[in-house]
Scaffold this active site. Structure first.
Site, PDB file in Angstrom:
ATOM      1  N   HIS A 174      -1.324   4.832  -5.338  1.00  0.00           N
ATOM      2  CA  HIS A 174      -0.132   4.493  -6.108  1.00  0.00           C
ATOM      3  C   HIS A 174       0.318   3.057  -5.899  1.00  0.00           C
ATOM      4  O   HIS A 174       0.561   2.317  -6.854  1.00  0.00           O
ATOM      5  CB  HIS A 174       0.980   5.463  -5.683  1.00  0.00           C
ATOM      6  CG  HIS A 174       2.190   5.470  -6.555  1.00  0.00           C
ATOM      7  ND1 HIS A 174       2.139   5.676  -7.913  1.00  0.00           N
ATOM      8  CD2 HIS A 174       3.511   5.334  -6.245  1.00  0.00           C
ATOM      9  CE1 HIS A 174       3.368   5.656  -8.412  1.00  0.00           C
ATOM     10  NE2 HIS A 174       4.220   5.435  -7.420  1.00  0.00           N
ATOM     11  N   PHE A 175       0.431   2.627  -4.647  1.00  0.00           N
ATOM     12  CA  PHE A 175       0.952   1.297  -4.327  1.00  0.00           C
ATOM     13  C   PHE A 175      -0.200   0.322  -4.085  1.00  0.00           C
ATOM     14  O   PHE A 175      -0.497  -0.058  -2.953  1.00  0.00           O
ATOM     15  CB  PHE A 175       1.872   1.374  -3.105  1.00  0.00           C
ATOM     16  CG  PHE A 175       3.192   2.028  -3.389  1.00  0.00           C
ATOM     17  CD1 PHE A 175       4.226   1.315  -3.970  1.00  0.00           C
ATOM     18  CD2 PHE A 175       3.399   3.366  -3.094  1.00  0.00           C
ATOM     19  CE1 PHE A 175       5.451   1.908  -4.243  1.00  0.00           C
ATOM     20  CE2 PHE A 175       4.619   3.979  -3.367  1.00  0.00           C
ATOM     21  CZ  PHE A 175       5.643   3.251  -3.946  1.00  0.00           C
TER      22      PHE A 175
END
Length: 297
Positions: free
Chosen positions: A274-275
């Site tokens: 996600h990041f």
């Protein structure tokens, strides 16, 4: 004996941390101070469960050459919203739109990550003349980008049996940590203060109420996908896509779907979660710098 040549040190940007009042909301934001007053401007729009601090290293890296501005939305980070604030993506976009007006931003690129996509696309539909380009990182705008888990979660309503517990489970420390470390090839590259700070803000009074409301409102974004796609086809903004391909909610097909409306978009897939900026900043930052230099000109 010849003395060794000292290594060339990349000097980080100077960054200010401020509040500005927007319709009774005290909006916190980070802003780099570039060397040139006419530097390209980028509005950095964060995702869930984070805030503007997710861009801290990107700002340090590029902020000397670009004016990077990252606000916290109501219900996130250091921003303070009044009692009775209605938490919806439409209202988040209202605040961000007024925020850009308060700062006098009339021309900017947008970094759309996760929740930043529904906020940013709403702003783009309202102010298309101000958007000079898009940087999209797991900011979904297509049905193809919704995993089965995402479809099930976004279909929940307050009346669905067990829905509230399913939503509240997303706000636990284990879930927040998983957002950061899930899908990464090397979790040791993920700094723990990111997810610990996110959890700190999630645990503040009233924050779970705000996030619950936004979770149930997410289906409004899916309903708006056709409008966002029509905007992309009409305006054809220069677009850089840097996508973590191992994200359980917004997988790789969501990145590829952009090419149906933006065939000239530049697409880069990364083997991460996600990041993506947490473990792939050295690869992504040069792509952003090159894109901004070409786009702004």
């Amino acid at each position: 004996m010849m003395s060794a040549t000292p290594p060339r040190i990349a000097v980080p940007a100077r960054t200010v941390h401020r509040f500005v009042e927007v319709d009774q909301v005290e909006v916190f934001y980070r802003e780099s101070l570039p060397e040139r007053p006419d530097a390209p401007v980028v509005l950095l729009l964060h995702g869930f469960p984070s805030a503007s601090h997710q861009f801290r290293r990107l700002i340090d890296t590029l902020g000397r050459h670009y004016r990077l501005i990252a606000p916290d939305y109501p219900g996130f980070g250091h921003t303070r919203a009044p009692d009775g604030f209605t938490y919806s993506f439409e209202r988040l976009a209202d605040v961000v739109e007024r925020f850009t007006e308060r700062l006098g931003l009339t021309r900017f690129a947008m970094y759309l990550f996760d929740f930043g996509a529904p906020v940013g696309f709403r702003l783009a539909l309202r102010r298309p003349d101000r958007v000079v380009g898009l940087i999209v990182q797991n900011g979904n705008a297509y049905a193809e980008g919704l995993s089965e888990a995402a479809r099930e979660f976004t279909a929940l309503t307050p009346d669905t049996p067990g829905a509230d517990q399913a939503v509240l489970d997303l706000f636990t420390q284990d879930a927040t940590r998983a957002q950061y470390e899930g899908g990464t090839a090397d979790p040791e590259l993920i700094a723990p203060e990111g997810w610990l700070l996110d959890q700190h803000f999630l645990d503040q009074p009233g924050r779970k109420h705000a996030q619950r409301a936004l979770a149930y409102d997410y289906k409004s974004n899916i309903a708006a996908y056709p409008d966002w796609q029509a905007w992309l086809r009409k305006h054809r903004p220069p677009t850089l896509i840097t996508w973590g391909s191992r994200v359980p909610f917004f997988p790789e097909p969501g990145a590829l779907a952009y090419l149906s409306d933006l065939p000239d978009a530049e697409l880069h897939l990364f083997d991460t979660g996600h990041f993506a900026l947490e473990d792939h900043l050295p690869e992504i930052a040069p792509l952003i710098a090159d894109f901004l230099t070409r786009t702004w000109a």
